[in-house]
Design an enzyme around this catalytic site. Sequence first.
Site, short mmCIF file in Angstrom:
data_model
loop_
_atom_site.label_atom_id
_atom_site.label_comp_id
_atom_site.label_asym_id
_atom_site.label_seq_id
_atom_site.Cartn_x
_atom_site.Cartn_y
_atom_site.Cartn_z
N LYS A 78 50.63 35.37 32.82
CA LYS A 78 51.86 34.81 32.26
C LYS A 78 52.11 35.46 30.91
CE LYS A 78 53.79 30.69 30.07
NZ LYS A 78 53.63 29.27 29.71
N GLU B 33 56.74 20.43 20.06
CA GLU B 33 55.40 20.87 20.48
C GLU B 33 54.38 20.76 19.35
OE1 GLU B 33 53.16 24.65 22.66
OE2 GLU B 33 55.34 24.64 22.46
N GLU C 150 53.20 27.06 35.78
CA GLU C 150 53.25 27.50 34.38
C GLU C 150 52.62 26.44 33.47
OE1 GLU C 150 56.58 28.43 30.90
OE2 GLU C 150 57.21 28.30 33.01
N GLU D 297 67.55 29.21 30.64
CA GLU D 297 66.61 28.35 29.92
C GLU D 297 66.65 28.65 28.42
OE1 GLU D 297 61.79 27.88 29.64
OE2 GLU D 297 62.67 27.89 31.65
#
Length: 448
Positions: free
Chosen positions: A207, A257, A301, A435
């Site tokens: 990724k 986050e 993911e 996104e």
Amino acid sequence: MESVRADGQAVPVSEVTGVVQSCPVERPSVRPMLQAAERPRLAWGDATTTFVAGGAAAVIAADGRERFAAVREAADGLFDGLQTPDTLHDHARPRLFGGFAFHENHADPGGEDIWSGYPGAQFVLPAIQLTMTTDGAWLTAAATGVDAADRAAETLDKWQDRLTSVPDLAPTGPPGITHRKPTPSKDGWRDQVRSAIDQVDRGTLQKVVLAQSLTLSLERDVDVPDALSRLSRTYPGCFRFLFEPAVGSTFFGATPERLVTLDGRTVRTEALAGSTGRGETTDEDEWLATQLRESEKDVHEHEIVADAIREQLAPLAEDITTGSRTIRQLDTVQHLQTPIQAELASDTHILSLVEALHPTPAVGGLPPDEALRTIRETEAFDRGWYAAPIGWLDADGDGTFAVAIRSALAGDHSATLFAGAGIVADSDPDEEWDELQLKYGPMLDELA
């Protein structure tokens, strides 16, 4: 190598001495204090606590691979040299506020670069700090060098008066956008994503998170205290931050986050990866959330991120607990989120955890070194402090750091926004582009 500045001069950290004084105050409005504060200006807010700070009793800066250890060593020395009263309230204790650059080989570029003034790491011991919690509000003044006690007392007295006299100016509202320039363009983005997918297919990457910058020309300068106030109202559950080393350049945002919180030996963090939009109706909102829960691509993911965080904590922890995967709903976007808590096997400094966890696969990728190399070779702009750790630490080595996403760097009649998307084997370039646009939403709303 770290450097410490106190009283405006470079000083060996072993020679820095200072004094801290504090007092309770009536809970003031954040915005007027932030408007009146000297540079560097700093602000931090989460669901329970708000800090506003200005001026610098001392500044720590570092660059290069060893920047985390260098800041940690300098911070320990600085706190050791501070005299603090025995009656100091726990909430009012002095803190260092600051952050790191995303890449280890980032150095303060100087000149006309947008990241001028933001070195590989920089932390400030504020001359004045306002702390507000549900329990009350406190002013904390710090000074270093000659006559530190007198200067700290003078600063405390001055700000006690200011908090009752500084006017709360009328909100100015968003500055308005006259032009937008994405880097890369949509065609360039498609090429970058396809190239990354090719590397995943070849097995060199699992990724990688690719980012885009969006440069905005504005009708007038951003009133950052006003914008931060609006972000605090719209995103009370996010970490709101502001770092302004000098006039004319302010990094601020509202990030969902958390990178890590350390309290004693208890660590709290979370995996936040996998995204979709919000619906126009309750039914559409729930349908989108269900699609996200059932999306093989997004769940894959997300689990990559959660597994990596657990692996990064494992060498330091004697116990790791993973909570249930849920949907985190924000004003414009929904994310998959999994809380993770750990009990450490021994006393550890918050910056050791920050170094171990940065960058998480949610903003970097896997394997880490290959992902970082791909980001460096692919992205057409310098991330600077975007997607890097930003937060605070105290004399006990405790603190909280967030990942500086949903952020903007405001300058002269301009602002640069940043957003990233995780690229895995079955990513679609156009869906990832969409996104990105969702993730710009929080900051665009405060500027458009």
